[in-house]
Design an enzyme around this catalytic site. Structure first.
Site, PDB file in Angstrom:
ATOM      1  N   LYS A  47      36.238  59.913  35.378  1.00 51.66           N
ATOM      2  CA  LYS A  47      35.105  59.038  35.700  1.00 51.66           C
ATOM      3  C   LYS A  47      35.548  57.860  36.560  1.00 51.66           C
ATOM      4  O   LYS A  47      36.752  57.624  36.736  1.00 51.66           O
ATOM      5  CB  LYS A  47      34.465  58.545  34.400  1.00 51.66           C
ATOM      6  CG  LYS A  47      35.428  57.827  33.476  1.00 51.66           C
ATOM      7  CD  LYS A  47      34.799  57.539  32.129  1.00 51.66           C
ATOM      8  CE  LYS A  47      35.810  56.836  31.230  1.00 51.66           C
ATOM      9  NZ  LYS A  47      35.208  56.431  29.947  1.00 51.66           N
ATOM     10  N   ARG A 145      28.253  53.451  19.297  1.00 46.95           N
ATOM     11  CA  ARG A 145      27.695  53.472  20.653  1.00 46.95           C
ATOM     12  C   ARG A 145      26.843  54.747  20.739  1.00 46.95           C
ATOM     13  O   ARG A 145      25.767  54.796  20.176  1.00 46.95           O
ATOM     14  CB  ARG A 145      28.823  53.457  21.696  1.00 46.95           C
ATOM     15  CG  ARG A 145      29.701  52.206  21.651  1.00 46.95           C
ATOM     16  CD  ARG A 145      30.596  52.077  22.857  1.00 46.95           C
ATOM     17  NE  ARG A 145      31.311  53.329  23.153  1.00 46.95           N
ATOM     18  CZ  ARG A 145      32.171  53.482  24.147  1.00 46.95           C
ATOM     19  NH1 ARG A 145      32.431  52.472  24.952  1.00 46.95           N
ATOM     20  NH2 ARG A 145      32.787  54.630  24.345  1.00 46.95           N
ATOM     21  N   TYR A 267      41.105  26.290  45.524  1.00 46.23           N
ATOM     22  CA  TYR A 267      39.808  25.781  45.071  1.00 46.23           C
ATOM     23  C   TYR A 267      39.927  25.051  43.740  1.00 46.23           C
ATOM     24  O   TYR A 267      40.654  25.474  42.843  1.00 46.23           O
ATOM     25  CB  TYR A 267      38.829  26.936  44.896  1.00 46.23           C
ATOM     26  CG  TYR A 267      38.232  27.462  46.170  1.00 46.23           C
ATOM     27  CD1 TYR A 267      37.600  26.612  47.068  1.00 46.23           C
ATOM     28  CD2 TYR A 267      38.274  28.817  46.453  1.00 46.23           C
ATOM     29  CE1 TYR A 267      37.035  27.109  48.242  1.00 46.23           C
ATOM     30  CE2 TYR A 267      37.709  29.326  47.619  1.00 46.23           C
ATOM     31  CZ  TYR A 267      37.098  28.466  48.508  1.00 46.23           C
ATOM     32  OH  TYR A 267      36.536  28.956  49.653  1.00 46.23           O
ATOM     33  N   MET A 320      38.066  34.963  46.979  1.00 44.25           N
ATOM     34  CA  MET A 320      37.503  36.272  47.303  1.00 44.25           C
ATOM     35  C   MET A 320      38.434  37.099  48.181  1.00 44.25           C
ATOM     36  O   MET A 320      38.586  38.312  47.983  1.00 44.25           O
ATOM     37  CB  MET A 320      36.152  36.103  48.008  1.00 44.25           C
ATOM     38  CG  MET A 320      35.466  37.425  48.328  1.00 44.25           C
ATOM     39  SD  MET A 320      33.923  37.221  49.242  1.00 44.25           S
ATOM     40  CE  MET A 320      32.905  36.424  47.992  1.00 44.25           C
TER      41      MET A 320
END
Length: 380
Positions: A47, A145, A267, A320
Protein backbone atom coordinates in the site's frame (compact mmCIF):
# COMPACT_ATOMS: atom_id res chain seq x y z
CA UNK A 1 3.95 13.20 -12.02
CA UNK A 2 3.67 9.93 -10.13
CA UNK A 3 6.65 9.59 -7.77
CA UNK A 4 7.29 6.04 -8.97
CA UNK A 5 7.76 6.94 -12.64
CA UNK A 6 11.20 7.67 -14.09
CA UNK A 7 12.18 11.27 -13.51
CA UNK A 8 12.18 13.27 -16.77
CA UNK A 9 14.79 15.97 -16.13
CA UNK A 10 18.61 15.98 -16.03
CA UNK A 11 20.05 15.09 -12.62
CA UNK A 12 21.52 18.53 -12.03
CA UNK A 13 18.06 20.13 -12.10
CA UNK A 14 16.87 18.26 -9.01
CA UNK A 15 17.35 19.43 -5.45
CA UNK A 16 18.04 15.86 -4.39
CA UNK A 17 18.04 12.21 -5.29
CA UNK A 18 16.01 9.26 -3.99
CA UNK A 19 17.73 5.94 -4.68
CA UNK A 20 15.70 2.75 -4.20
CA UNK A 21 17.27 -0.71 -4.07
CA UNK A 22 14.83 -3.25 -5.53
CA UNK A 23 17.18 -6.14 -4.82
CA UNK A 24 17.28 -5.19 -1.15
CA UNK A 25 13.46 -5.17 -1.01
CA UNK A 26 13.37 -8.63 -2.62
CA UNK A 27 16.08 -9.84 -0.21
CA UNK A 28 14.06 -8.55 2.74
CA UNK A 29 11.01 -10.47 1.52
CA UNK A 30 13.09 -13.64 1.15
CA UNK A 31 14.51 -13.18 4.65
CA UNK A 32 11.03 -12.83 6.15
CA UNK A 33 9.79 -15.79 4.13
CA UNK A 34 12.64 -17.86 5.59
CA UNK A 35 11.35 -17.10 9.10
CA UNK A 36 8.20 -19.14 8.45
CA UNK A 37 7.76 -22.86 7.81
CA UNK A 38 6.54 -24.51 4.63
CA UNK A 39 2.86 -24.30 5.56
CA UNK A 40 2.92 -20.50 5.90
CA UNK A 41 2.76 -18.23 2.86
CA UNK A 42 4.63 -14.92 2.96
CA UNK A 43 2.60 -12.18 1.28
CA UNK A 44 3.49 -8.47 0.91
CA UNK A 45 1.75 -5.25 1.96
CA UNK A 46 2.31 -2.86 -0.92
CA UNK A 47 0.00 0.00 0.00
CA UNK A 48 0.87 3.71 -0.22
CA UNK A 49 2.85 3.23 -3.44
CA UNK A 50 4.84 0.41 -1.83
CA UNK A 51 5.53 2.56 1.25
CA UNK A 52 6.79 5.34 -1.00
CA UNK A 53 9.26 3.22 -2.97
CA UNK A 54 7.21 2.88 -6.17
CA UNK A 55 4.63 0.13 -6.61
CA UNK A 56 5.20 -0.15 -10.37
CA UNK A 57 8.81 -1.23 -9.79
CA UNK A 58 8.52 -2.98 -6.44
CA UNK A 59 5.55 -5.24 -7.18
CA UNK A 60 7.18 -7.01 -10.16
CA UNK A 61 10.43 -7.37 -8.18
CA UNK A 62 8.58 -9.06 -5.30
CA UNK A 63 6.66 -11.31 -7.69
CA UNK A 64 9.95 -12.35 -9.32
CA UNK A 65 11.29 -13.16 -5.84
CA UNK A 66 8.39 -15.56 -5.25
CA UNK A 67 5.66 -13.46 -3.62
CA UNK A 68 2.20 -14.37 -4.93
CA UNK A 69 -0.23 -12.58 -2.56
CA UNK A 70 -0.36 -8.82 -2.12
CA UNK A 71 -2.30 -6.42 0.12
CA UNK A 72 -3.30 -2.94 -1.03
CA UNK A 73 -5.18 -0.44 1.11
CA UNK A 74 -7.79 1.00 -1.26
CA UNK A 75 -9.35 -0.19 -4.53
CA UNK A 76 -7.47 2.28 -6.73
CA UNK A 77 -4.13 0.92 -5.48
CA UNK A 78 -5.31 -2.62 -6.08
CA UNK A 79 -6.50 -1.91 -9.63
CA UNK A 80 -3.10 -0.45 -10.49
CA UNK A 81 -1.48 -3.48 -8.89
CA UNK A 82 -3.61 -5.84 -10.97
CA UNK A 83 -2.34 -4.18 -14.15
CA UNK A 84 1.17 -4.94 -13.01
CA UNK A 85 0.53 -8.47 -11.73
CA UNK A 86 -2.16 -10.28 -13.73
CA UNK A 87 -1.58 -13.57 -11.91
CA UNK A 88 -1.28 -12.42 -8.29
CA UNK A 89 -3.84 -12.72 -5.49
CA UNK A 90 -4.71 -9.18 -4.41
CA UNK A 91 -6.58 -8.23 -1.22
CA UNK A 92 -7.95 -4.77 -0.41
CA UNK A 93 -7.46 -4.03 3.29
CA UNK A 94 -9.95 -1.17 3.54
CA UNK A 95 -12.72 -3.52 2.52
CA UNK A 96 -15.70 -3.01 0.27
CA UNK A 97 -16.77 0.60 -0.29
CA UNK A 98 -20.51 0.91 -1.01
CA UNK A 99 -21.43 0.14 -4.60
CA UNK A 100 -17.95 -0.99 -5.67
CA UNK A 101 -18.36 -4.78 -5.76
CA UNK A 102 -18.56 -4.93 -9.56
CA UNK A 103 -15.16 -3.24 -9.80
CA UNK A 104 -13.71 -5.92 -7.53
CA UNK A 105 -15.03 -8.59 -9.83
CA UNK A 106 -13.81 -6.85 -12.98
CA UNK A 107 -10.26 -6.67 -11.64
CA UNK A 108 -10.32 -9.95 -9.70
CA UNK A 109 -9.74 -8.28 -6.35
CA UNK A 110 -10.58 -9.72 -2.94
CA UNK A 111 -12.06 -7.36 -0.35
CA UNK A 112 -11.20 -7.79 3.32
CA UNK A 113 -14.75 -7.68 4.70
CA UNK A 114 -14.85 -6.06 8.12
CA UNK A 115 -18.50 -5.32 8.82
CA UNK A 116 -21.88 -7.01 8.55
CA UNK A 117 -22.88 -4.51 5.87
CA UNK A 118 -19.88 -5.41 3.72
CA UNK A 119 -20.52 -9.11 4.19
CA UNK A 120 -24.16 -8.70 3.20
CA UNK A 121 -23.26 -6.75 0.05
CA UNK A 122 -20.65 -9.32 -1.05
CA UNK A 123 -22.97 -12.19 -0.24
CA UNK A 124 -25.79 -10.63 -2.28
CA UNK A 125 -23.42 -10.19 -5.22
CA UNK A 126 -22.40 -13.84 -5.11
CA UNK A 127 -26.02 -14.93 -4.74
CA UNK A 128 -27.11 -12.87 -7.74
CA UNK A 129 -24.29 -14.22 -9.87
CA UNK A 130 -24.82 -17.78 -8.70
CA UNK A 131 -21.07 -17.99 -8.10
CA UNK A 132 -18.74 -17.87 -5.10
CA UNK A 133 -16.22 -15.03 -5.30
CA UNK A 134 -13.33 -15.16 -2.78
CA UNK A 135 -13.00 -12.57 0.00
CA UNK A 136 -11.29 -12.31 3.37
CA UNK A 137 -13.13 -11.77 6.65
CA UNK A 138 -11.58 -9.43 9.20
CA UNK A 139 -12.16 -10.10 12.90
CA UNK A 140 -11.34 -7.59 15.61
CA UNK A 141 -9.18 -8.98 18.42
CA UNK A 142 -8.67 -5.74 20.31
CA UNK A 143 -7.46 -2.90 18.09
CA UNK A 144 -11.04 -1.63 17.61
CA UNK A 145 -10.68 -0.37 14.08
CA UNK A 146 -11.98 -2.59 11.28
CA UNK A 147 -13.35 -6.08 11.80
CA UNK A 148 -16.27 -8.10 13.10
CA UNK A 149 -16.68 -8.59 16.81
CA UNK A 150 -16.30 -12.11 18.17
CA UNK A 151 -20.06 -12.41 18.50
CA UNK A 152 -20.69 -11.15 14.98
CA UNK A 153 -18.13 -13.56 13.56
CA UNK A 154 -19.67 -16.52 15.39
CA UNK A 155 -23.10 -15.57 14.11
CA UNK A 156 -21.90 -15.10 10.54
CA UNK A 157 -20.19 -18.46 10.44
CA UNK A 158 -23.50 -20.20 11.10
CA UNK A 159 -25.76 -17.91 9.06
CA UNK A 160 -26.30 -19.19 5.53
CA UNK A 161 -27.68 -15.80 4.51
CA UNK A 162 -24.17 -14.42 4.90
CA UNK A 163 -21.77 -17.22 4.04
CA UNK A 164 -24.08 -19.49 2.05
CA UNK A 165 -23.24 -17.87 -1.31
CA UNK A 166 -19.47 -17.80 -0.73
CA UNK A 167 -16.75 -19.11 1.56
CA UNK A 168 -14.06 -16.91 3.05
CA UNK A 169 -10.64 -17.38 1.47
CA UNK A 170 -8.92 -15.95 4.57
CA UNK A 171 -9.75 -14.94 8.15
CA UNK A 172 -7.46 -12.23 9.47
CA UNK A 173 -6.86 -9.80 12.31
CA UNK A 174 -4.28 -7.13 13.05
CA UNK A 175 -1.87 -6.61 15.95
CA UNK A 176 -2.14 -3.38 17.91
CA UNK A 177 1.23 -3.51 19.72
CA UNK A 178 3.43 -5.70 17.54
CA UNK A 179 6.36 -3.28 17.62
CA UNK A 180 6.59 -3.88 21.39
CA UNK A 181 6.90 -7.69 21.49
CA UNK A 182 6.71 -7.90 25.29
CA UNK A 183 3.44 -5.99 25.46
CA UNK A 184 0.70 -8.20 26.95
CA UNK A 185 -1.69 -7.09 24.20
CA UNK A 186 0.13 -9.34 21.71
CA UNK A 187 -0.54 -12.52 23.67
CA UNK A 188 -4.09 -11.35 24.38
CA UNK A 189 -4.79 -10.87 20.68
CA UNK A 190 -3.18 -14.18 19.77
CA UNK A 191 -5.35 -16.02 22.28
CA UNK A 192 -8.45 -14.18 21.11
CA UNK A 193 -7.70 -14.95 17.47
CA UNK A 194 -7.26 -18.64 18.22
CA UNK A 195 -10.48 -18.71 20.22
CA UNK A 196 -12.55 -16.82 17.66
CA UNK A 197 -11.35 -18.83 14.66
CA UNK A 198 -11.33 -22.29 16.30
CA UNK A 199 -14.76 -23.18 14.81
CA UNK A 200 -13.42 -22.67 11.25
CA UNK A 201 -10.22 -24.74 11.08
CA UNK A 202 -10.63 -25.21 7.31
CA UNK A 203 -10.28 -21.48 6.50
CA UNK A 204 -6.71 -20.10 6.16
CA UNK A 205 -5.76 -17.58 8.85
CA UNK A 206 -3.51 -14.53 9.08
CA UNK A 207 -2.47 -12.43 12.08
CA UNK A 208 1.18 -11.45 11.63
CA UNK A 209 2.47 -8.20 10.18
CA UNK A 210 6.24 -7.56 10.05
CA UNK A 211 6.53 -7.57 13.83
CA UNK A 212 4.38 -10.68 14.15
CA UNK A 213 6.70 -12.59 11.83
CA UNK A 214 9.69 -11.74 13.99
CA UNK A 215 7.83 -12.64 17.21
CA UNK A 216 7.84 -16.29 16.22
CA UNK A 217 5.80 -19.17 14.83
CA UNK A 218 2.88 -18.82 17.28
CA UNK A 219 1.82 -15.76 15.28
CA UNK A 220 2.39 -17.12 11.78
CA UNK A 221 -0.67 -19.28 11.02
CA UNK A 222 -1.25 -19.80 7.26
CA UNK A 223 -0.21 -16.42 5.85
CA UNK A 224 1.92 -13.51 7.06
CA UNK A 225 1.65 -9.94 5.76
CA UNK A 226 4.94 -8.01 6.10
CA UNK A 227 4.93 -4.32 5.35
CA UNK A 228 7.45 -1.95 6.94
CA UNK A 229 10.20 -4.58 7.21
CA UNK A 230 10.15 -5.15 3.45
CA UNK A 231 11.17 -1.52 3.00
CA UNK A 232 13.99 -1.61 5.54
CA UNK A 233 11.96 -0.29 8.47
CA UNK A 234 12.44 -1.33 12.08
CA UNK A 235 9.61 -3.69 13.04
CA UNK A 236 10.57 -4.33 16.68
CA UNK A 237 11.36 -1.49 19.07
CA UNK A 238 13.58 -3.56 21.37
CA UNK A 239 15.74 -5.40 18.84
CA UNK A 240 18.34 -4.44 16.23
CA UNK A 241 16.98 -3.96 12.73
CA UNK A 242 17.83 -7.07 10.72
CA UNK A 243 16.48 -5.72 7.44
CA UNK A 244 18.55 -4.27 4.62
CA UNK A 245 18.10 -0.54 3.98
CA UNK A 246 16.30 0.01 0.70
CA UNK A 247 16.27 3.79 0.19
CA UNK A 248 18.72 6.67 0.29
CA UNK A 249 17.72 10.34 0.21
CA UNK A 250 20.43 12.82 -0.76
CA UNK A 251 19.96 16.59 -0.80
CA UNK A 252 22.08 19.03 -2.78
CA UNK A 253 24.15 21.72 -1.06
CA UNK A 254 23.04 25.13 -2.34
CA UNK A 255 25.27 27.41 -0.32
CA UNK A 256 27.97 27.32 2.38
CA UNK A 257 28.10 30.20 4.81
CA UNK A 258 29.65 31.32 8.08
CA UNK A 259 27.42 32.18 11.07
CA UNK A 260 28.87 34.26 13.94
CA UNK A 261 28.49 33.05 17.50
CA UNK A 262 25.24 34.32 19.01
CA UNK A 263 23.38 34.78 15.72
CA UNK A 264 20.18 32.84 15.14
CA UNK A 265 19.38 30.45 12.31
CA UNK A 266 16.14 29.84 10.43
CA UNK A 267 12.47 30.68 10.91
CA UNK A 268 11.42 31.77 14.38
CA UNK A 269 15.05 32.35 15.46
CA UNK A 270 14.79 29.14 17.50
CA UNK A 271 18.46 28.12 17.15
CA UNK A 272 21.38 30.24 18.34
CA UNK A 273 24.91 29.56 17.16
CA UNK A 274 26.81 28.46 20.29
CA UNK A 275 30.13 29.15 18.55
CA UNK A 276 31.23 30.39 15.12
CA UNK A 277 29.66 27.90 12.71
CA UNK A 278 29.92 26.87 9.09
CA UNK A 279 26.52 26.01 7.67
CA UNK A 280 25.40 24.16 4.57
CA UNK A 281 21.93 24.88 3.24
CA UNK A 282 20.53 21.89 1.32
CA UNK A 283 17.63 21.68 -1.14
CA UNK A 284 15.22 19.50 0.81
CA UNK A 285 12.43 20.29 3.23
CA UNK A 286 9.13 19.13 4.60
CA UNK A 287 7.65 19.21 1.07
CA UNK A 288 10.12 16.40 0.31
CA UNK A 289 9.24 14.32 3.37
CA UNK A 290 11.86 15.75 5.69
CA UNK A 291 9.46 16.17 8.58
CA UNK A 292 9.37 19.57 10.28
CA UNK A 293 9.17 17.92 13.70
CA UNK A 294 12.83 16.87 13.32
CA UNK A 295 13.89 20.55 13.52
CA UNK A 296 16.45 21.69 16.08
CA UNK A 297 16.25 24.50 18.61
CA UNK A 298 18.18 25.78 21.59
CA UNK A 299 15.99 23.55 23.74
CA UNK A 300 16.22 20.26 21.84
CA UNK A 301 18.43 18.62 19.23
CA UNK A 302 17.05 17.76 15.80
CA UNK A 303 17.91 15.24 13.13
CA UNK A 304 21.08 15.12 11.08
CA UNK A 305 22.60 14.37 7.71
CA UNK A 306 25.81 12.53 6.83
CA UNK A 307 28.63 13.77 4.61
CA UNK A 308 31.41 11.29 3.91
CA UNK A 309 30.84 9.54 7.22
CA UNK A 310 30.66 12.80 9.19
CA UNK A 311 27.53 13.81 11.07
CA UNK A 312 26.00 17.17 10.17
CA UNK A 313 23.29 18.19 12.70
CA UNK A 314 20.22 20.10 11.58
CA UNK A 315 20.23 23.74 12.72
CA UNK A 316 16.94 25.53 13.32
CA UNK A 317 13.62 24.82 11.70
CA UNK A 318 13.18 22.62 8.66
CA UNK A 319 11.34 24.73 6.10
CA UNK A 320 9.34 23.71 3.04
CA UNK A 321 12.26 23.64 0.61
CA UNK A 322 15.49 23.73 2.58
CA UNK A 323 17.36 22.56 5.65
CA UNK A 324 20.39 24.14 7.32
CA UNK A 325 23.12 21.77 8.52
CA UNK A 326 26.06 22.36 10.84
CA UNK A 327 29.14 21.34 8.82
CA UNK A 328 31.70 23.06 11.05
CA UNK A 329 33.44 19.77 11.84
CA UNK A 330 33.16 18.25 8.35
CA UNK A 331 36.46 18.20 6.41
CA UNK A 332 36.46 21.11 3.95
CA UNK A 333 37.35 18.89 0.99
CA UNK A 334 33.93 17.17 1.36
CA UNK A 335 32.04 20.45 1.16
CA UNK A 336 31.17 21.99 -2.17
CA UNK A 337 28.25 23.73 -3.78
CA UNK A 338 26.21 21.05 -5.59
CA UNK A 339 27.50 18.15 -3.47
CA UNK A 340 24.94 15.66 -2.13
CA UNK A 341 24.31 15.04 1.58
CA UNK A 342 22.68 11.82 2.81
CA UNK A 343 19.54 12.77 4.73
CA UNK A 344 18.17 9.21 5.02
CA UNK A 345 19.68 5.87 4.10
CA UNK A 346 22.24 3.32 5.23
CA UNK A 347 23.98 5.92 7.43
CA UNK A 348 20.84 7.77 8.57
CA UNK A 349 18.19 5.21 9.50
CA UNK A 350 14.56 6.25 9.09
CA UNK A 351 13.88 4.95 12.60
CA UNK A 352 16.56 7.28 14.00
CA UNK A 353 15.11 10.29 12.22
CA UNK A 354 11.65 9.26 13.38
CA UNK A 355 12.80 9.39 17.00
CA UNK A 356 13.81 13.03 16.57
CA UNK A 357 10.50 13.79 14.84
CA UNK A 358 8.49 11.94 17.50
CA UNK A 359 6.92 9.71 14.87
CA UNK A 360 7.56 6.35 13.17
CA UNK A 361 9.64 5.40 10.15
CA UNK A 362 6.45 4.58 8.22
CA UNK A 363 5.72 8.32 8.00
CA UNK A 364 9.15 9.11 6.61
CA UNK A 365 9.09 6.36 3.99
CA UNK A 366 5.61 7.12 2.70
CA UNK A 367 6.34 10.86 2.39
CA UNK A 368 9.64 10.83 0.58
CA UNK A 369 11.00 12.50 -2.44
CA UNK A 370 8.17 13.58 -4.73
CA UNK A 371 10.43 16.35 -6.08
CA UNK A 372 13.63 14.32 -6.09
CA UNK A 373 15.28 12.53 -8.96
CA UNK A 374 14.24 8.90 -8.53
CA UNK A 375 16.87 6.24 -9.26
CA UNK A 376 16.56 2.45 -8.98
CA UNK A 377 19.99 1.01 -8.17
CA UNK A 378 21.92 -0.93 -5.54
CA UNK A 379 22.80 1.11 -2.46
CA UNK A 380 26.09 -0.69 -1.95
Amino acid sequence: MSPSRPTPFPSELYGGRLTIDLEAIADNWSFLDSKTDARTECAAAIKADAYGTGQDRVAPALFAAGCRTFFAAVPTEAIELRRLLPDAVIYVLDGLFPGTAEHFLEHRLRPVLGSLEELAEWSDLCKAAGQSFPAAVHVDTGIHRLGLSATQFADVMTDKAFLGPFEASLVMSHLACGSAPDHPMNRHQLDRFRQITAPVPHIPKSLANSAGILMGPDFHFDLVRPGIALYGGKALDNAPNAMKPVARVEARIMILRDVPQGDTIGYGATQTAPRPLKNAVVAAGYADGMLRRASSSDGRPGGFGMIGGHRAPILGRISMDMITLDVTDVPPDLLARGALVEMLGPDVAASDLAAYAETIDYEYLTSLGRRFERVYARLS
